[in-house]
Structures are given as C-alpha cells and as structure tokens.
Scaffold this motif. Structure first.
Motif, PDB file in Angstrom:
ATOM      1  N   LEU A  27       0.840  -1.200   0.000  1.00  0.00           N
ATOM      2  CA  LEU A  27       0.000   0.000   0.000  1.00  0.00           C
ATOM      3  C   LEU A  27       0.874   1.249   0.000  1.00  0.00           C
ATOM      4  O   LEU A  27       1.743   1.419   0.860  1.00  0.00           O
ATOM      5  CB  LEU A  27      -0.903   0.015   1.236  1.00  0.00           C
ATOM      6  N   SER A  28       0.638   2.136  -0.971  1.00  0.00           N
ATOM      7  CA  SER A  28       1.311   3.438  -0.989  1.00  0.00           C
ATOM      8  C   SER A  28       0.409   4.472  -0.335  1.00  0.00           C
ATOM      9  O   SER A  28      -0.787   4.527  -0.627  1.00  0.00           O
ATOM     10  CB  SER A  28       1.620   3.859  -2.430  1.00  0.00           C
ATOM     11  N   ILE A  29       0.985   5.266   0.534  1.00  0.00           N
ATOM     12  CA  ILE A  29       0.242   6.327   1.214  1.00  0.00           C
ATOM     13  C   ILE A  29       0.928   7.654   0.920  1.00  0.00           C
ATOM     14  O   ILE A  29       2.125   7.818   1.174  1.00  0.00           O
ATOM     15  CB  ILE A  29       0.179   6.086   2.734  1.00  0.00           C
ATOM     16  N   VAL A  30       0.189   8.601   0.370  1.00  0.00           N
ATOM     17  CA  VAL A  30       0.749   9.894   0.000  1.00  0.00           C
ATOM     18  C   VAL A  30      -0.192  11.015   0.445  1.00  0.00           C
ATOM     19  O   VAL A  30      -1.318  10.769   0.853  1.00  0.00           O
ATOM     20  CB  VAL A  30       0.979   9.987  -1.524  1.00  0.00           C
ATOM     21  N   GLY A  31       0.307  12.234   0.333  1.00  0.00           N
ATOM     22  CA  GLY A  31      -0.513  13.380   0.714  1.00  0.00           C
ATOM     23  C   GLY A  31       0.319  14.631   0.869  1.00  0.00           C
ATOM     24  O   GLY A  31       1.512  14.659   0.545  1.00  0.00           O
ATOM     25  N   THR A  32      -0.310  15.646   1.390  1.00  0.00           N
ATOM     26  CA  THR A  32       0.326  16.950   1.514  1.00  0.00           C
ATOM     27  C   THR A  32       1.488  16.954   2.499  1.00  0.00           C
ATOM     28  O   THR A  32       1.511  16.169   3.454  1.00  0.00           O
ATOM     29  CB  THR A  32      -0.706  18.001   1.961  1.00  0.00           C
TER      30      THR A  32
END
Length: 365
Positions: A117-122
């Motif tokens: 699982l890739s988790i990305v964001g600001t």
C-alpha cells in the motif's frame, strides 16, 4: 546480472533523451546492454523510434568514467541493483511500461507475497490527517502490509513512522541517490527504516534536487503497490500526480474525504467527485475494496432464506449470470451508479451471498 552487463546498463542510463521506455526497446531488440553499444549505427537505426541523434550518442567511451565512479559507489555502499528482467525485480513494477530499467536499493526489503500500500498526501498535513494515518495503519497491522511512501514531510513521514510503530515493513522511495537523505531532518529515521524495510530509487548518487525528480519518483511509488491512498491534498499537489499515475497503471486509488471548506481536502474531494478514487473513511473500507480479508476469513455459510431488496436481487442475478466481474462493469450491467451498488454489495456480502475479490471484482457465492 554480471558486473560487465551492469556497467553497460549504467552507461545506457546516461544517454541524453533515452528514458526507460526507449532503453527497454533497445534492450529487448539487442538482448543486452553490451550488444547495444557494440552494434553498428545502421543496425541501431533499424530499431523503431531510434533516430540519428540517439544512434550517435551510443558511444560507451563518453560515459565510461562516470559509470565506473557510480559502480564504485554501488560496491562501497553495498547497494543492491535489480534489473527489470530479473526475478527479484518488484513484480508490480514489471507491469508498468515506464518503470525503471535499474532499481537501486538498500535495507531489508521483502516484497514477495506481500500486501503493498502506498500512502501519500500533503507536506502540510493537519492533526486530523496525522490521526487518520496513524489509526488506519494500526488497524491494518494484523494484515501485515508493506507501507510505501516518499519519505518527505507531512503525510509521507507520518506513514513511515506509523508503520515502524506497528512493526510493519516500510519503504521510502527517494527522488535522489542513496548517498543522502532528504529532507535532512528525517536522517534520524534512516537506521530504523533500514532494519524493517529500506529505500528504493532509480537515481544515481550525483542526482541533484529538482522538482522533475520528485515527479519521476512518484511513478515508483504508484507502481510498486496494489493501491495508492491519498490522505490529504490541496487542489494541486504531487500526491495527485501519484494518484493519476496509479490510475494510468490500472491500480486502485483511494482518497479520504473532507469538508468542502478545507483547503487540504480539495484534492481528495475532487478525486472522489471525478471518480478517480474510491472514498474511504476507515481501514475497513480499504480492506473491503482490496479484498484483503478474503484469505483471513473463515468460510461463511450461505443463508437459505434472506429478504432481499429488488436492487439486491438484480445485482445477485447479474453476478450469477456474469461470474467474476469488476465493480464498474457490474454497475453498468445493473444500470446503477457505483456509489449505490457498493452499499448493496456490502449487504449481500454480510448475508453470505457475495464475496469481494482483488481488483474491484465481485462474485456470487
């Protein structure tokens, strides 16, 4: 991969305007990087898409000195190099047309038979975003997923730290070489990540910090995993690029919704509104859509007498007719919007009549 072939592959990476797609085209045509540099110019020009300019640049001596310098760096720092045609190259990346020809890694990375699982964001993550990220990863921990991100400020480092706190493997995809850590303040997490995961990059040790590098890095984040989750994002941002790349790879994309007035929810809300991401509000949603529960669940006996709504009967009938089917195709066949059919599918699953499968697929039991 022999050292000799690695040397020629490194040289191939240095040729201006030869990206991973063109490099793979040449490699598949000639069989090896060494054969490319040994081939006659007239033979090279027979490869579709290769012009005079590129053919002239295929001179190994031009790149020999810098290639040998990088090879020394690789040896001196115990860097593992994987080639896109080798068995130990990440399986998910093999299916991405623009995936790196070579990947450089260090640490204890194990991607075999793992939930990725890739988790990305600001980078300017709010307290709400941090809390959501921490809780989500804690709830996912029993499934032992590998958490992938970009080791940047904000959501990225929160995801890595949360993975480590739950004893999960985590991988930092870097937009520079393995000779450094950026931002420098995250250097303190390097050793712990190396123990339970590691770092991946397709950049050399001489790579400079450049916005283009970060955008290029995002294709590795999206390509490594089964799904990409955007936790918070403004209306524009690098995490939205990652989501777009994941969609182009036909991977699952999820987004956490927020209030319409929240600037750092606009990107996520737009992804959901434009049907470029599934909305999730908890780890249970993500598990459901990815079918990650399938192996852990005990066999469930089908109920003999269940009161179904007209819509549920229609959906069940279509599933029996079509067999395994993707969510979007099922929605089209039933002439229902996706958001509506999802709630009916959940009800049918709870009644033991339907089971979710990986890749947004469903089947009747």
């Amino acid at each position: 991969m022999s050292e000799s072939e690695l040397i020629y592959l490194l040289a191939l990476q240095r040729i201006p305007n030869v990206g991973d797609i063109t490099a793979k085209k040449l490699l598949l045509h000639f069989g090896s990087a060494e054969e490319i540099f040994c081939a006659k110019k007239s033979t090279i020009l027979n490869v579709d898409g290769i012009g005079e300019r590129t053919a002239k640049l295929l001179d190994f001596s031009t790149y020999e000195r810098e290639v040998l310098q990088e090879l020394s760096f690789i040896k001196d720092n115990n860097i593992q190099v994987t080639y896109f045609q080798e068995n130990n190259y990440p399986e998910n990346l093999k299916h991405c047309i623009d995936a790196p020809v070579l990947l450089f890694q260090k640490g204890n990375i194990d991607l075999q038979q793992k939930k990725l699982l890739s988790i990305v964001g600001t980078r300017k993550v709010t307290n709400h975003g941090i809390a959501f990220c921490e809780q989500l990863i804690e709830e996912l921990a029993p499934l032992n997923p590998v958490i992938i991100s970009g080791f940047a400020y904000g959501v990225d480092i929160c995801a890595h730290k949360s993975a480590l706190a739950n004893n999960l493997q985590t991988i930092g995809c870097l937009a520079h070489g393995l000779n450094q850590i950026y931002p420098k303040v995250h250097k303190k997490y390097e050793a712990e990540v190396m123990k339970n995961g590691g770092f991946l990059t397709d950049f050399w040790s001489d790579a400079k910090f450049d916005r283009k590098n970060f955008l290029k890095r995002n294709r590795v984040i999206a390509g490594l995993s089964q799904a990409t989750l955007v936790i918070e994002s403004a209306e524009k941002g690098g995490s939205l690029v990652t989501a777009d790349i994941a969609n182009s790879y036909n991977r699952e994309v999820f987004a956490v919704p927020g209030r319409s007035t929240d600037l750092l929810s606009k990107g996520c809300n737009n992804l959901i509104k434009q049907q470029q991401a599934q909305m999730i509000t908890s780890a249970a949603d993500l598990i459901y859509y990815l079918g990650w529960e399938v192996e852990e669940k005990k066999p469930q006996q089908t109920q003999l007498f269940v009161n179904l709504s007209i819509e549920e009967e229609k959906i069940l009938s279509k599933l029996k007719e079509l067999g395994k089917v993707e969510l979007d195709i099922l929605a089209l066949a039933c002439q229902m919007p996706t958001f509506e059919i999802t709630s009916h599918l959940l009800s049918l699953e709870l009644n033991g009549l339907v089971r979710p499968l990986p890749g947004k697929q469903f089947e009747a039991i």
